[in-house]
Design a protein around this motif. Structure first.
Motif, PDB file in Angstrom:
ATOM      1  N   PRO A  63      -4.028   8.173  -7.075  1.00  0.00           N
ATOM      2  CA  PRO A  63      -5.024   7.908  -6.055  1.00  0.00           C
ATOM      3  C   PRO A  63      -4.397   7.478  -4.741  1.00  0.00           C
ATOM      4  O   PRO A  63      -3.243   7.034  -4.700  1.00  0.00           O
ATOM      5  CB  PRO A  63      -5.842   6.768  -6.675  1.00  0.00           C
ATOM      6  CG  PRO A  63      -4.864   6.039  -7.527  1.00  0.00           C
ATOM      7  CD  PRO A  63      -3.927   7.083  -8.061  1.00  0.00           C
ATOM      8  N   ASN A  64      -5.188   7.577  -3.660  1.00  0.00           N
ATOM      9  CA  ASN A  64      -4.733   7.145  -2.351  1.00  0.00           C
ATOM     10  C   ASN A  64      -3.321   7.641  -2.062  1.00  0.00           C
ATOM     11  O   ASN A  64      -2.442   6.890  -1.677  1.00  0.00           O
ATOM     12  CB  ASN A  64      -4.773   5.612  -2.250  1.00  0.00           C
ATOM     13  CG  ASN A  64      -6.164   5.084  -2.496  1.00  0.00           C
ATOM     14  OD1 ASN A  64      -7.132   5.630  -2.002  1.00  0.00           O
ATOM     15  ND2 ASN A  64      -6.270   4.029  -3.279  1.00  0.00           N
ATOM     16  N   ALA A  65      -3.123   8.923  -2.290  1.00  0.00           N
ATOM     17  CA  ALA A  65      -1.761   9.444  -2.319  1.00  0.00           C
ATOM     18  C   ALA A  65      -1.088   9.509  -0.966  1.00  0.00           C
ATOM     19  O   ALA A  65       0.104   9.769  -0.889  1.00  0.00           O
ATOM     20  CB  ALA A  65      -1.768  10.841  -2.937  1.00  0.00           C
ATOM     21  N   GLY A  66      -1.812   9.272   0.112  1.00  0.00           N
ATOM     22  CA  GLY A  66      -1.182   9.268   1.412  1.00  0.00           C
ATOM     23  C   GLY A  66      -0.622  10.626   1.774  1.00  0.00           C
ATOM     24  O   GLY A  66      -1.084  11.652   1.325  1.00  0.00           O
ATOM     25  N   ALA A  67       0.412  10.647   2.599  1.00  0.00           N
ATOM     26  CA  ALA A  67       1.021  11.903   3.038  1.00  0.00           C
ATOM     27  C   ALA A  67       2.372  12.069   2.371  1.00  0.00           C
ATOM     28  O   ALA A  67       3.060  11.108   2.081  1.00  0.00           O
ATOM     29  CB  ALA A  67       1.178  11.898   4.558  1.00  0.00           C
ATOM     30  N   ARG A 110      10.352   9.476   1.975  1.00  0.00           N
ATOM     31  CA  ARG A 110      10.328   8.341   1.052  1.00  0.00           C
ATOM     32  C   ARG A 110       9.192   8.480   0.047  1.00  0.00           C
ATOM     33  O   ARG A 110       9.361   8.237  -1.147  1.00  0.00           O
ATOM     34  CB  ARG A 110      10.191   7.026   1.828  1.00  0.00           C
ATOM     35  CG  ARG A 110      11.498   6.536   2.453  1.00  0.00           C
ATOM     36  CD  ARG A 110      11.309   5.209   3.152  1.00  0.00           C
ATOM     37  NE  ARG A 110      12.584   4.549   3.400  1.00  0.00           N
ATOM     38  CZ  ARG A 110      12.694   3.366   3.982  1.00  0.00           C
ATOM     39  NH1 ARG A 110      11.609   2.713   4.364  1.00  0.00           N
ATOM     40  NH2 ARG A 110      13.885   2.822   4.169  1.00  0.00           N
ATOM     41  N   LEU A 111       8.026   8.890   0.526  1.00  0.00           N
ATOM     42  CA  LEU A 111       6.893   9.059  -0.383  1.00  0.00           C
ATOM     43  C   LEU A 111       7.154  10.172  -1.387  1.00  0.00           C
ATOM     44  O   LEU A 111       6.722  10.100  -2.535  1.00  0.00           O
ATOM     45  CB  LEU A 111       5.622   9.354   0.410  1.00  0.00           C
ATOM     46  CG  LEU A 111       4.986   8.143   1.097  1.00  0.00           C
ATOM     47  CD1 LEU A 111       3.850   8.588   2.002  1.00  0.00           C
ATOM     48  CD2 LEU A 111       4.486   7.141   0.080  1.00  0.00           C
ATOM     49  N   GLN A 112       7.876  11.198  -0.952  1.00  0.00           N
ATOM     50  CA  GLN A 112       8.241  12.279  -1.874  1.00  0.00           C
ATOM     51  C   GLN A 112       9.004  11.708  -3.072  1.00  0.00           C
ATOM     52  O   GLN A 112       8.746  12.063  -4.227  1.00  0.00           O
ATOM     53  CB  GLN A 112       9.110  13.296  -1.139  1.00  0.00           C
ATOM     54  CG  GLN A 112       9.768  14.340  -2.031  1.00  0.00           C
ATOM     55  CD  GLN A 112       8.872  15.518  -2.297  1.00  0.00           C
ATOM     56  OE1 GLN A 112       7.706  15.502  -1.952  1.00  0.00           O
ATOM     57  NE2 GLN A 112       9.423  16.540  -2.917  1.00  0.00           N
ATOM     58  N   LYS A 113       9.931  10.792  -2.808  1.00  0.00           N
ATOM     59  CA  LYS A 113      10.704  10.184  -3.889  1.00  0.00           C
ATOM     60  C   LYS A 113       9.806   9.362  -4.810  1.00  0.00           C
ATOM     61  O   LYS A 113      10.017   9.337  -6.027  1.00  0.00           O
ATOM     62  CB  LYS A 113      11.809   9.306  -3.313  1.00  0.00           C
ATOM     63  CG  LYS A 113      12.899  10.072  -2.586  1.00  0.00           C
ATOM     64  CD  LYS A 113      13.971   9.141  -2.052  1.00  0.00           C
ATOM     65  CE  LYS A 113      15.062   9.908  -1.327  1.00  0.00           C
ATOM     66  NZ  LYS A 113      16.125   9.002  -0.803  1.00  0.00           N
ATOM     67  N   GLU A 152      11.705  -5.183  -3.805  1.00  0.00           N
ATOM     68  CA  GLU A 152      10.382  -4.936  -4.377  1.00  0.00           C
ATOM     69  C   GLU A 152       9.276  -5.287  -3.387  1.00  0.00           C
ATOM     70  O   GLU A 152       8.300  -4.553  -3.243  1.00  0.00           O
ATOM     71  CB  GLU A 152      10.220  -5.728  -5.675  1.00  0.00           C
ATOM     72  CG  GLU A 152      11.131  -5.245  -6.786  1.00  0.00           C
ATOM     73  CD  GLU A 152      10.933  -6.021  -8.079  1.00  0.00           C
ATOM     74  OE1 GLU A 152       9.863  -6.631  -8.238  1.00  0.00           O
ATOM     75  OE2 GLU A 152      11.838  -6.012  -8.926  1.00  0.00           O
ATOM     76  N   GLY A 153       9.444  -6.420  -2.688  1.00  0.00           N
ATOM     77  CA  GLY A 153       8.435  -6.830  -1.718  1.00  0.00           C
ATOM     78  C   GLY A 153       8.315  -5.862  -0.563  1.00  0.00           C
ATOM     79  O   GLY A 153       7.214  -5.509  -0.131  1.00  0.00           O
ATOM     80  N   ALA A 154       9.478  -5.388  -0.075  1.00  0.00           N
ATOM     81  CA  ALA A 154       9.469  -4.436   1.048  1.00  0.00           C
ATOM     82  C   ALA A 154       8.870  -3.107   0.615  1.00  0.00           C
ATOM     83  O   ALA A 154       8.137  -2.461   1.380  1.00  0.00           O
ATOM     84  CB  ALA A 154      10.892  -4.237   1.567  1.00  0.00           C
ATOM     85  N   PHE A 155       9.161  -2.685  -0.628  1.00  0.00           N
ATOM     86  CA  PHE A 155       8.576  -1.441  -1.121  1.00  0.00           C
ATOM     87  C   PHE A 155       7.057  -1.541  -1.197  1.00  0.00           C
ATOM     88  O   PHE A 155       6.338  -0.617  -0.796  1.00  0.00           O
ATOM     89  CB  PHE A 155       9.136  -1.081  -2.492  1.00  0.00           C
ATOM     90  CG  PHE A 155       8.366   0.019  -3.158  1.00  0.00           C
ATOM     91  CD1 PHE A 155       8.499   1.335  -2.736  1.00  0.00           C
ATOM     92  CD2 PHE A 155       7.450  -0.257  -4.165  1.00  0.00           C
ATOM     93  CE1 PHE A 155       7.768   2.353  -3.319  1.00  0.00           C
ATOM     94  CE2 PHE A 155       6.706   0.752  -4.758  1.00  0.00           C
ATOM     95  CZ  PHE A 155       6.867   2.065  -4.338  1.00  0.00           C
ATOM     96  N   CYS A 156       6.554  -2.647  -1.742  1.00  0.00           N
ATOM     97  CA  CYS A 156       5.095  -2.816  -1.861  1.00  0.00           C
ATOM     98  C   CYS A 156       4.430  -2.749  -0.493  1.00  0.00           C
ATOM     99  O   CYS A 156       3.381  -2.128  -0.326  1.00  0.00           O
ATOM    100  CB  CYS A 156       4.773  -4.142  -2.552  1.00  0.00           C
ATOM    101  SG  CYS A 156       5.224  -4.188  -4.301  1.00  0.00           S
ATOM    102  N   ALA A 157       5.052  -3.379   0.497  1.00  0.00           N
ATOM    103  CA  ALA A 157       4.496  -3.358   1.856  1.00  0.00           C
ATOM    104  C   ALA A 157       4.519  -1.941   2.419  1.00  0.00           C
ATOM    105  O   ALA A 157       3.545  -1.477   3.027  1.00  0.00           O
ATOM    106  CB  ALA A 157       5.280  -4.310   2.752  1.00  0.00           C
ATOM    107  N   PHE A 158       5.628  -1.242   2.199  1.00  0.00           N
ATOM    108  CA  PHE A 158       5.750   0.138   2.676  1.00  0.00           C
ATOM    109  C   PHE A 158       4.702   1.041   2.032  1.00  0.00           C
ATOM    110  O   PHE A 158       4.027   1.818   2.711  1.00  0.00           O
ATOM    111  CB  PHE A 158       7.159   0.666   2.365  1.00  0.00           C
ATOM    112  CG  PHE A 158       7.258   2.162   2.321  1.00  0.00           C
ATOM    113  CD1 PHE A 158       7.246   2.912   3.483  1.00  0.00           C
ATOM    114  CD2 PHE A 158       7.328   2.834   1.090  1.00  0.00           C
ATOM    115  CE1 PHE A 158       7.322   4.293   3.435  1.00  0.00           C
ATOM    116  CE2 PHE A 158       7.401   4.213   1.034  1.00  0.00           C
ATOM    117  CZ  PHE A 158       7.395   4.947   2.209  1.00  0.00           C
ATOM    118  N   PHE A 159       4.566   0.941   0.701  1.00  0.00           N
ATOM    119  CA  PHE A 159       3.657   1.828   0.010  1.00  0.00           C
ATOM    120  C   PHE A 159       2.198   1.564   0.390  1.00  0.00           C
ATOM    121  O   PHE A 159       1.413   2.484   0.596  1.00  0.00           O
ATOM    122  CB  PHE A 159       3.832   1.687  -1.509  1.00  0.00           C
ATOM    123  CG  PHE A 159       3.149   2.760  -2.305  1.00  0.00           C
ATOM    124  CD1 PHE A 159       3.661   4.050  -2.348  1.00  0.00           C
ATOM    125  CD2 PHE A 159       1.987   2.501  -2.995  1.00  0.00           C
ATOM    126  CE1 PHE A 159       3.041   5.067  -3.058  1.00  0.00           C
ATOM    127  CE2 PHE A 159       1.344   3.509  -3.727  1.00  0.00           C
ATOM    128  CZ  PHE A 159       1.880   4.780  -3.755  1.00  0.00           C
TER     129      PHE A 159
END
Length: 230
Positions: free
Chosen positions: A5-9, A190-193, A219-226
């Motif tokens: 869900p909410n797959a973004g670009a 990044r989202l592709q990965k 982990e915190g930076a990834f959560c914010a990015f995603f």
């Protein structure tokens, strides 16, 4: 089936399939044992994929699900997809047909007698999964088209295949409503990965620290990015 869900670009590789100028389609039987499992699309072609004897899982526009022999999938240009094969030791194979987008949109769909194709191609924009119990008939039509020495007769076989598909009642479109194929945004790689990690690991459990490390993030930076990206 698992939905993302909410797959973004996401970035999607445009894998070009070149068709001769004097052909509106190309049909071939392919071996899947060396399949790389890369998410890609075909921007200039419609694709019909028929699984002969492979099993595994597939990604189609944010939808992740399993497939088996007899699996049928019709996709319009630009639909992101990917197959991961689980039985590579058994010489897995599939039959694919690529149709020239321009020919079908500008010519075939203008023929009144081929009205039945319109609904198929409309649904194919979201990735159309079809279920049939008459796989022998379909396989015979596919093989008839491949074996024919006459381009005209081969094309007639393909039209018969599309006619059979149009009569299948058990079907579903796969694209997740929130899935966004915008390929212009900078975070796409990044989202592709992220999507590839989910695709290849969802059956074994997803680990936040692993995917974060793949992107070089905490982990915190990834959560914010995603969260921001999707």
């Amino acid at each position: 089936t698992i939905f993302v869900p909410n797959a973004g670009a996401m970035a999607v590789i445009d894998r070009k399939v070149f068709l001769p100028e004097d052909q509106s389609f190309v049909i071939k039987q392919i071996e899947l044992k060396d399949n790389k499992g890369i998410i890609h699309c075909h921007n200039n072609n419609f694709e019909l994929n028929y699984i002969i004897n492979a099993v595994g899982r597939r990604f189609v526009s944010g939808n992740i699900g399993n497939f088996w022999p007899g699996d049928l999938l019709l996709m319009a240009p630009g639909v992101p997809h990917c197959w991961e094969i689980d039985n590579k030791e058994n010489n897995p194979q599939a039959i694919t047909i690529h149709f020239q987008r321009k020919v079908f949109e500008e010519t075939i769909l203008q023929i009144p007698e081929l009205e039945f194709i319109k609904d198929l191609l409309r649904k194919a924009r979201q990735g159309l999964h079809l279920r049939t119990y008459d796989n022998e008939k379909l396989l015979a039509l596919f093989q008839g088209s491949m074996k024919s020495q006459s381009p005209f007769k081969s094309f007639i076989h393909v039209l018969e295949i599309l006619k059979v598909l149009s009569q299948i009642k058990d079907s579903e479109t796969l694209e997740v409503a929130e899935f966004n194929r915008n390929t212009d945004l900078p975070q796409n790689q990044r989202l592709q990965k992220v999507y590839e990690y989910v695709f290849f690991n969802f059956q074994n459990g997803l680990k936040l620290n692993e995917i974060a490390s793949k992107l070089g993030l905490t982990e915190g930076a990834f959560c914010a990015f995603f969260k921001k990206s999707t």
